[in-house]
Design an enzyme around this catalytic site. Sequence first.
Site, PDB file in Angstrom:
ATOM      1  N   HIS A 185       0.842  -1.212   0.000  1.00 22.94           N
ATOM      2  CA  HIS A 185       0.000   0.000   0.000  1.00 22.94           C
ATOM      3  C   HIS A 185       0.877   1.261   0.000  1.00 22.94           C
ATOM      4  O   HIS A 185       0.684   2.165  -0.817  1.00 22.94           O
ATOM      5  CB  HIS A 185      -0.907  -0.033   1.234  1.00 22.94           C
ATOM      6  N   GLU A 186       1.833   1.323   0.901  1.00 22.60           N
ATOM      7  CA  GLU A 186       2.659   2.537   1.012  1.00 22.60           C
ATOM      8  C   GLU A 186       3.570   2.695  -0.199  1.00 22.60           C
ATOM      9  O   GLU A 186       3.802   3.813  -0.669  1.00 22.60           O
ATOM     10  CB  GLU A 186       3.474   2.527   2.309  1.00 22.60           C
ATOM     11  N   HIS A 189       1.655   4.281  -2.970  1.00 22.69           N
ATOM     12  CA  HIS A 189       1.596   5.744  -2.862  1.00 22.69           C
ATOM     13  C   HIS A 189       2.856   6.341  -3.495  1.00 22.69           C
ATOM     14  O   HIS A 189       2.794   7.280  -4.279  1.00 22.69           O
ATOM     15  CB  HIS A 189       1.534   6.193  -1.397  1.00 22.69           C
TER      16      HIS A 189
HETATM   17 ZN   LIG Z   1      -2.705   5.187   2.195  1.00 26.61          ZN
END
Ligand SMILES: [Zn+2]
Length: 305
Positions: A185-186, A189
């Site tokens: 997830h990170e 980003h």
């Molecule tokens: Zn996030």
Amino acid sequence: MFSLIKFQVHIVVLLVLLILLIESRVIFPNVPEIIDRESLLPDDFMIEDMVELENQDPEVLPNLYQGDIALNNEIFNQLRVGLRWDTFPKKRWENRTIPYAISPLYEPEDMITIMTAIRTLTRMTCLKFPKWNGKDKDFLLIWPIKYPKGCWSFVGKVGGPQILSLQPPDQTGPNCLGGEGRAIHEILHAVGIFHEQSRNDRDRFVKVVWDNIIPAYKGNFEKQSLENTTYSFEYDYKSIMHYGQSYFAKEKGKLTLVPKMKGEKLGQRKSLSQTDCLKVNELYGCLDNIKTAKKYYTLCRILGI
Ligand SMILES: [Zn+2]
């Protein structure tokens, strides 16, 4: 007697030198020597006013924009689900390559979790993640930052050593490294992707229960204007970039996001969904060419959740 003391001093000095040698670059040659968090964060790094957060997801804890996104004002004003390269050409990683270094402060099993996430992304997308060679100017520096703690990342390439924070497990729980999902997830980003529920069309798919959200954090549930946003794919409940159903809830268990489609669940943090996978490949131009498009459509369908 004097020579015995001198001998002991020598032994101590040798031991200290040995420890310094082991701790340093001999074992971790890929990690920069100076890790000064202050110098790595941009001047306009925005940490929201602290409000007591308890029983919250580790992505919620850092008190950054939408919980886990470190932003500067430039991006804050022009959000998209995926960054627009024509607006932010410098935020695109060149040659689809994202060099990375992992902090030596992590335990071996946590390093393995992070590397498993990177391997998954390498397998499913056309992005390349080489270990930082000590020379590349721009690279991801994965580090267990203490303040703001939690799981957080910038969106897109910032330039220079770019912090991505993953809090390791402790007595309170697994934090960001219970599996590879939160690391994915990170990293997504950092690749250039925003939260799924910030899409402009999200109200057709999820209901925001405003009354259950901690007032100071209602802004994290704003959606993006249509002028700033385009979508190539359908709204994705299964996205690893979607908030969980109780993020920023006033009380544990209260719902802040409810799917409008029956049976759909939110906030999985296992791996990329089929659409996440396509989204990344599309963002980096890997669906433009028929041959690679065929390859990645197949890969995403087989390996995506
Ligand atoms: Zn996030």
